[in-house]
Design a protein around this motif. Structure first.
Motif, PDB file in Angstrom:
ATOM      1  N   ALA A 185       0.848  -1.189   0.000  1.00  0.00           N
ATOM      2  CA  ALA A 185       0.000   0.000   0.000  1.00  0.00           C
ATOM      3  C   ALA A 185       0.885   1.240   0.000  1.00  0.00           C
ATOM      4  CB  ALA A 185      -0.905   0.005   1.224  1.00  0.00           C
ATOM      5  N   LEU A 186       0.582   2.190  -0.901  1.00  0.00           N
ATOM      6  CA  LEU A 186       1.198   3.519  -0.824  1.00  0.00           C
ATOM      7  C   LEU A 186       0.232   4.374  -0.036  1.00  0.00           C
ATOM      8  CD1 LEU A 186       2.426   4.128  -4.494  1.00  0.00           C
ATOM      9  CD2 LEU A 186       3.741   3.298  -2.546  1.00  0.00           C
ATOM     10  N   LEU A 187       0.650   4.750   1.151  1.00  0.00           N
ATOM     11  CA  LEU A 187      -0.255   5.467   2.049  1.00  0.00           C
ATOM     12  C   LEU A 187       0.272   6.873   2.262  1.00  0.00           C
ATOM     13  CD1 LEU A 187      -2.600   5.417   4.158  1.00  0.00           C
ATOM     14  CD2 LEU A 187      -0.933   4.591   5.815  1.00  0.00           C
ATOM     15  N   GLY A 188      -0.594   7.844   2.146  1.00  0.00           N
ATOM     16  CA  GLY A 188      -0.166   9.211   2.404  1.00  0.00           C
ATOM     17  C   GLY A 188      -1.306  10.180   2.173  1.00  0.00           C
ATOM     18  N   LYS A 190       1.739   9.942  -4.198  1.00  0.00           N
ATOM     19  CA  LYS A 190       1.457   8.523  -4.402  1.00  0.00           C
ATOM     20  C   LYS A 190       0.774   8.271  -5.739  1.00  0.00           C
ATOM     21  CE  LYS A 190      -2.732   8.613  -1.468  1.00  0.00           C
ATOM     22  NZ  LYS A 190      -2.965  10.056  -1.385  1.00  0.00           N
ATOM     23  N   SER A 191      -0.116   9.183  -6.148  1.00  0.00           N
ATOM     24  CA  SER A 191      -0.789   8.974  -7.429  1.00  0.00           C
ATOM     25  C   SER A 191       0.162   9.218  -8.595  1.00  0.00           C
ATOM     26  CB  SER A 191      -2.008   9.880  -7.543  1.00  0.00           C
ATOM     27  OG  SER A 191      -3.003   9.441  -6.650  1.00  0.00           O
ATOM     28  N   THR A 192       1.075  10.171  -8.414  1.00  0.00           N
ATOM     29  CA  THR A 192       2.098  10.394  -9.433  1.00  0.00           C
ATOM     30  C   THR A 192       2.905   9.120  -9.638  1.00  0.00           C
ATOM     31  OG1 THR A 192       2.234  12.694  -8.767  1.00  0.00           O
ATOM     32  CG2 THR A 192       4.068  11.839 -10.058  1.00  0.00           C
ATOM     33  N   LEU A 193       3.269   8.486  -8.539  1.00  0.00           N
ATOM     34  CA  LEU A 193       4.046   7.250  -8.607  1.00  0.00           C
ATOM     35  C   LEU A 193       3.262   6.162  -9.348  1.00  0.00           C
ATOM     36  CD1 LEU A 193       6.837   6.772  -7.573  1.00  0.00           C
ATOM     37  CD2 LEU A 193       5.896   5.765  -5.498  1.00  0.00           C
ATOM     38  N   ALA A 196       4.004   1.485   2.430  1.00  0.00           N
ATOM     39  CA  ALA A 196       4.984   2.545   2.201  1.00  0.00           C
ATOM     40  C   ALA A 196       4.294   3.862   2.524  1.00  0.00           C
ATOM     41  CB  ALA A 196       5.463   2.526   0.757  1.00  0.00           C
ATOM     42  N   VAL A 197       4.734   4.514   3.599  1.00  0.00           N
ATOM     43  CA  VAL A 197       4.093   5.766   3.995  1.00  0.00           C
ATOM     44  C   VAL A 197       4.799   6.913   3.282  1.00  0.00           C
ATOM     45  CG1 VAL A 197       3.392   7.234   5.906  1.00  0.00           C
ATOM     46  CG2 VAL A 197       3.598   4.772   6.246  1.00  0.00           C
ATOM     47  N   MET A 198       4.027   7.694   2.525  1.00  0.00           N
ATOM     48  CA  MET A 198       4.620   8.789   1.751  1.00  0.00           C
ATOM     49  C   MET A 198       4.195  10.138   2.290  1.00  0.00           C
ATOM     50  SD  MET A 198       4.409   7.567  -2.201  1.00  0.00           S
ATOM     51  CE  MET A 198       5.458   8.942  -2.716  1.00  0.00           C
ATOM     52  N   ASN A 199       5.113  11.078   2.181  1.00  0.00           N
ATOM     53  CA  ASN A 199       4.819  12.450   2.572  1.00  0.00           C
ATOM     54  C   ASN A 199       5.729  13.366   1.761  1.00  0.00           C
ATOM     55  OD1 ASN A 199       3.651  14.547   4.009  1.00  0.00           O
ATOM     56  ND2 ASN A 199       5.246  14.481   5.601  1.00  0.00           N
ATOM     57  N   HIS A 200       5.165  14.429   1.214  1.00  0.00           N
ATOM     58  CA  HIS A 200       5.956  15.395   0.437  1.00  0.00           C
ATOM     59  C   HIS A 200       6.864  14.731  -0.586  1.00  0.00           C
ATOM     60  CE1 HIS A 200       4.436  18.693   2.633  1.00  0.00           C
ATOM     61  NE2 HIS A 200       5.022  18.391   3.777  1.00  0.00           N
ATOM     62  N   GLY A 201       6.360  13.703  -1.268  1.00  0.00           N
ATOM     63  CA  GLY A 201       7.115  13.135  -2.384  1.00  0.00           C
ATOM     64  C   GLY A 201       8.198  12.159  -2.001  1.00  0.00           C
ATOM     65  N   VAL A 202       8.346  11.836  -0.710  1.00  0.00           N
ATOM     66  CA  VAL A 202       9.337  10.824  -0.334  1.00  0.00           C
ATOM     67  C   VAL A 202       8.649   9.728   0.472  1.00  0.00           C
ATOM     68  CG1 VAL A 202      11.273  12.441  -0.309  1.00  0.00           C
ATOM     69  CG2 VAL A 202      10.003  11.993   1.793  1.00  0.00           C
ATOM     70  N   ILE A 203       9.269   8.543   0.460  1.00  0.00           N
ATOM     71  CA  ILE A 203       8.757   7.452   1.285  1.00  0.00           C
ATOM     72  C   ILE A 203       9.410   7.568   2.658  1.00  0.00           C
ATOM     73  CG2 ILE A 203       8.721   4.957   1.610  1.00  0.00           C
ATOM     74  CD1 ILE A 203       8.490   4.600  -1.366  1.00  0.00           C
ATOM     75  N   GLU A 258       4.443  -3.162  12.154  1.00  0.00           N
ATOM     76  CA  GLU A 258       5.692  -2.444  12.373  1.00  0.00           C
ATOM     77  C   GLU A 258       5.487  -0.925  12.197  1.00  0.00           C
ATOM     78  OE1 GLU A 258       8.732  -4.185  12.651  1.00  0.00           O
ATOM     79  OE2 GLU A 258      10.190  -2.559  12.395  1.00  0.00           O
ATOM     80  N   VAL A 259       4.761  -0.577  11.126  1.00  0.00           N
ATOM     81  CA  VAL A 259       4.492   0.846  10.879  1.00  0.00           C
ATOM     82  C   VAL A 259       3.737   1.442  12.056  1.00  0.00           C
ATOM     83  CG1 VAL A 259       3.113   2.432   9.463  1.00  0.00           C
ATOM     84  CG2 VAL A 259       4.537   0.704   8.364  1.00  0.00           C
ATOM     85  N   TYR A 260       2.807   0.647  12.586  1.00  0.00           N
ATOM     86  CA  TYR A 260       1.982   1.163  13.672  1.00  0.00           C
ATOM     87  C   TYR A 260       2.760   1.202  14.994  1.00  0.00           C
ATOM     88  CZ  TYR A 260      -2.127   1.940  16.547  1.00  0.00           C
ATOM     89  OH  TYR A 260      -3.023   2.489  17.402  1.00  0.00           O
ATOM     90  N   ASP A 261       3.494   0.119  15.270  1.00  0.00           N
ATOM     91  CA  ASP A 261       4.165   0.024  16.572  1.00  0.00           C
ATOM     92  C   ASP A 261       5.483   0.771  16.600  1.00  0.00           C
ATOM     93  OD1 ASP A 261       2.126  -1.563  17.460  1.00  0.00           O
ATOM     94  OD2 ASP A 261       3.159  -3.456  17.020  1.00  0.00           O
TER      95      ASP A 261
END
Lengths: 283, 379
Positions: free
Chosen positions: B42-45, B51-54, B214-221, B229-232
């Motif tokens: 999942a590309l999450l952000g 993410k949509s650009t990717l 994969a958590v994305m923000n401002h164009g970076v992962i 793991e992401v949550y904890d």
């Protein structure tokens, strides 16, 4: 629906002024026209079907009707062939260019019909711009006959009525979800397949609307037909005019008008059926 | 690939240093991502994170400014979308409105020149798979949202794409249907063995469906890890705030030995943290603790923060308290609600402490990222 019920069904009164206007200046004259077509002569003495018999039994007048209907078909076809790509292209241009292109397309409507038509006479003449250009690049030895020919009339009508074709097609194309062509592409379809299987079917309602508008405008384009077609090319509007004012045979002119009107309505009706069938699939 | 072949082995996907600029604006920056065959990532952000650009770059609708896209180790950047073998399920499904369900599913097969008999067999098979055989002759507008999504999936999977892209696939469904469809999509993805990327801004969707997020923000992962793991163990403040809810408490580092740190909070209490960054003693930092990893105590104790309960929200299985520390810092604490147990009343004095040594995590305040200012592109 709910709003209509809530207002107690009285909003129809808003349409009264227009209805009255329509009745007085369209339905009533049309009734007079139809009534006149049943008189035997300009003196309006006896009721008869003689005018219709004369029209439908005369190869010359039937020929004029046929020429007029096919003229409309040819001009509509030319409009479609040039107008569809134009509409498609316009939607892919940046907004500024799109506005400029649309302005160019609707420019003919913004100029006086007489001025525009005389400009075309200058362009189409044997010493006109088109022939000089063709001669200059060596494509023709002798000037082409364009003025006072059907080819010339079709060219001018197609140019003048182009906006009536381009604008409805643009409107439907703009409503087609851009994801659909992406979906088609991602499923393996090439650009042509996407165009014919997705874009064209979905823009058919706009095509039909454009064809109806252009056709109706072309067959009744009195000024263009008369000035570009000249004295030897006679179409229904001019012929009716001649019979009414020149020969002073109002009943015959009226009968011709009625037949002409029915013929054009029949063509429009057929086009509408095509449109209905296309729309029915995906309203 | 012949239709009816056993569930194809998935294909791996590799993104190498992908950067894309729209004029001055950098939509995605230096993205590296390895996706194994058959995996669902999942590309999450938030919207505008790139993410949509990717997604458009992977599908071939957008040519990246720099970097490479590889399927099974082979670069595919020269392939147009119609030859890349990437199936897309759009948020609005993008079913062809003038074709029946069966025609929609058959579309890609016809485009590939599949023989008529084979198309019919494959369409039947796909409709069977998504339980839509009875509706083969319907038009898309006669279907519900969930049914349309099934057809969109069937249409994609019919041509056995190498990669399946799901663009906000559940955004248009109502909440009750959403869980059913998530299970359904996961089942189909597993059954077909197709490698899938799902773009979403909904963290629950990502947590429930993805093998990795994969958590994305401002164009970076910012982080690529399995959901738990992401949550904890979020690797950045952004991740800890975007995935789940968290309390962010400002403080100053008192001691730091690399992996662990003690932070003095505004009201003077000390809290023990996992240090995600090497912080210097005396540095201003932020401490992130999830509401369910805070415990309420009736008596003061080691590292417990005195607070007053302000709001009580009984949410069914849990109860969420909003409390305020003596320094005016609001905190959310959630606790399992036991049947018959009395809830605390607003105004109650409580002591709040991390439930476990690894409950609190230390982060540096987010510095403004160079080059990420300016208007964000729509995601």
């Amino acid at each position: 629906m709910a709003a209509r019920a809530a207002a107690g069904g009285r909003e129809w009164r808003l349409a009264l002024p227009l209805a009255a206007f329509f009745l007085a200046f369209f339905v009533a004259p049309l009734g007079v026209l139809v009534a006149w077509s049943f008189y035997d002569s300009a003196e309006l003495r006896a009721l008869t079907l003689a005018q219709y018999a004369r029209f439908l039994g005369d190869r010359f007048t039937l020929g004029i009707l046929w020429d007029t209907l096919t003229l409309g078909a040819k001009a509509t076809l030319v409009c479609l062939v040039f107008g569809y790509p134009l509409a498609w292209l316009a939607l892919r241009l940046p907004p500024r260019w799109q506005a400029a292109l649309v302005f160019l397309v609707i420019l003919p409507i913004l100029t006086s019909v007489v001025v525009r038509t005389f400009a075309w006479i200058v362009m189409l003449g044997s010493q006109g711009v088109i022939n000089q250009a063709l001669a200059a690049i060596g494509l023709v030895d002798r000037p082409l006959r364009l003025l006072y020919t059907e080819v010339g009339v079709v060219m001018v009508l197609a140019q003048v009525q182009m906006p009536l074709m381009v604008l409805p097609i643009m409107a439907t194309l703009a409503r087609v979800d851009p994801n659909l062509s992406d979906a088609s592409s991602s499923l393996g379809a090439g650009a042509w397949r996407t165009f014919w299987k997705v874009t064209v079917p979905l823009s058919l309602p706009g095509v039909v609307a454009g064809c109806i508008l252009v056709y109706a405008a072309c067959v009744t384009a009195f000024v263009t037909q008369t000035l570009i077609g000249g004295a030897r090319l006679i179409y229904m509007p001019l012929y009716i005019y001649q019979q009414a004012t020149g020969a002073n045979n109002w009943p015959f002119a009226a009968a011709m008008s009625v037949v002409f009107m029915i013929a054009v309505l029949a063509v429009v009706y057929l086009l509408n059926l095509v449109g209905r069938a296309a729309r029915g699939a995906y309203a | 690939m012949p239709p009816g072949a056993p569930a194809a082995m998935g294909h791996s996907l590799k993104l190498e240093a992908i950067t894309h600029r729209f004029g001055e604006f950098v939509a995605v920056r230096d993205i590296d991502l390895d996706i194994a065959a058959g995996e669902l990532v999942a590309l999450l952000g938030p919207s505008g994170c790139g993410k949509s650009t990717l997604l458009r770059i992977v599908s071939g609708f957008l040519a990246q400014s720099a970097g490479r896209v590889l399927f099974d180790g082979e670069p595919v950047d020269h392939l147009p979308p119609n030859r890349r073998g990437v199936g897309i399920v759009f948020q609005n499904y993008a079913l062809f409105p003038h074709m029946t369900v069966a025609e929609n599913v058959a579309y890609g097969l016809h485009a590939r020149g599949t023989p008529r008999q084979a198309v019919r067999a494959r369409v039947d098979e796909m409709l069977e798979l998504v339980h839509m055989s009875a509706l083969a002759d319907r038009l898309p507008r006669q279907l519900s949202g969930g049914q349309q999504q099934r057809i969109a999936l069937a249409r994609c999977l019919a041509v056995q794409p190498k990669i399946l892209l799901l663009d906000e696939p559940f955004g248009a469904l109502d909440k009750n249907l959403r869980l059913d469809m998530q299970i359904e999509v996961k089942r189909l993805q597993r059954a077909s063995g197709v490698t899938a990327i799902m773009v979403t801004h909904d963290q629950e969707e990502a947590l429930s469906m993805a093998d990795r997020i994969a958590v994305m923000n401002h164009g970076v992962i910012e982080q690529v890890s399995p959901p738990t793991e992401v949550y904890d163990r979020p690797s950045s403040l952004f991740v800890s705030q975007f995935v789940g809810t968290t309390n962010v408490l400002p403080g100053r580092v008192a001691t730091c030995d690399g992996a662990r740190a003690d932070v003095t909070l505004a009201d003077g209490t000390r809290i023990a943290c996992e240090a995600t960054v090497r912080a210097a003693v005396g540095e201003d930092v932020l401490v992130s603790v999830r509401p369910e990893r805070l415990a309420l105590r009736g008596a003061p104790g080691d590292g417990a923060i005195p607070a007053t309960v302000k709001v009580v929200l009984p949410l069914g299985p849990v109860v969420v308290y909003e409390a305020e520390t003596q320094a005016g810092q609001p905190m959310k604490i959630s606790a399992p609600r036991e049947g018959g147990a009395r809830l605390l009343e607003p105004g109650a004095r409580v002591y709040v402490a991390p439930a476990a040594p690894d409950a609190a995590r230390l982060f540096r305040p987010a510095a403004s990222r160079a080059g990420s200012s300016g208007t964000r592109a729509a995601s």
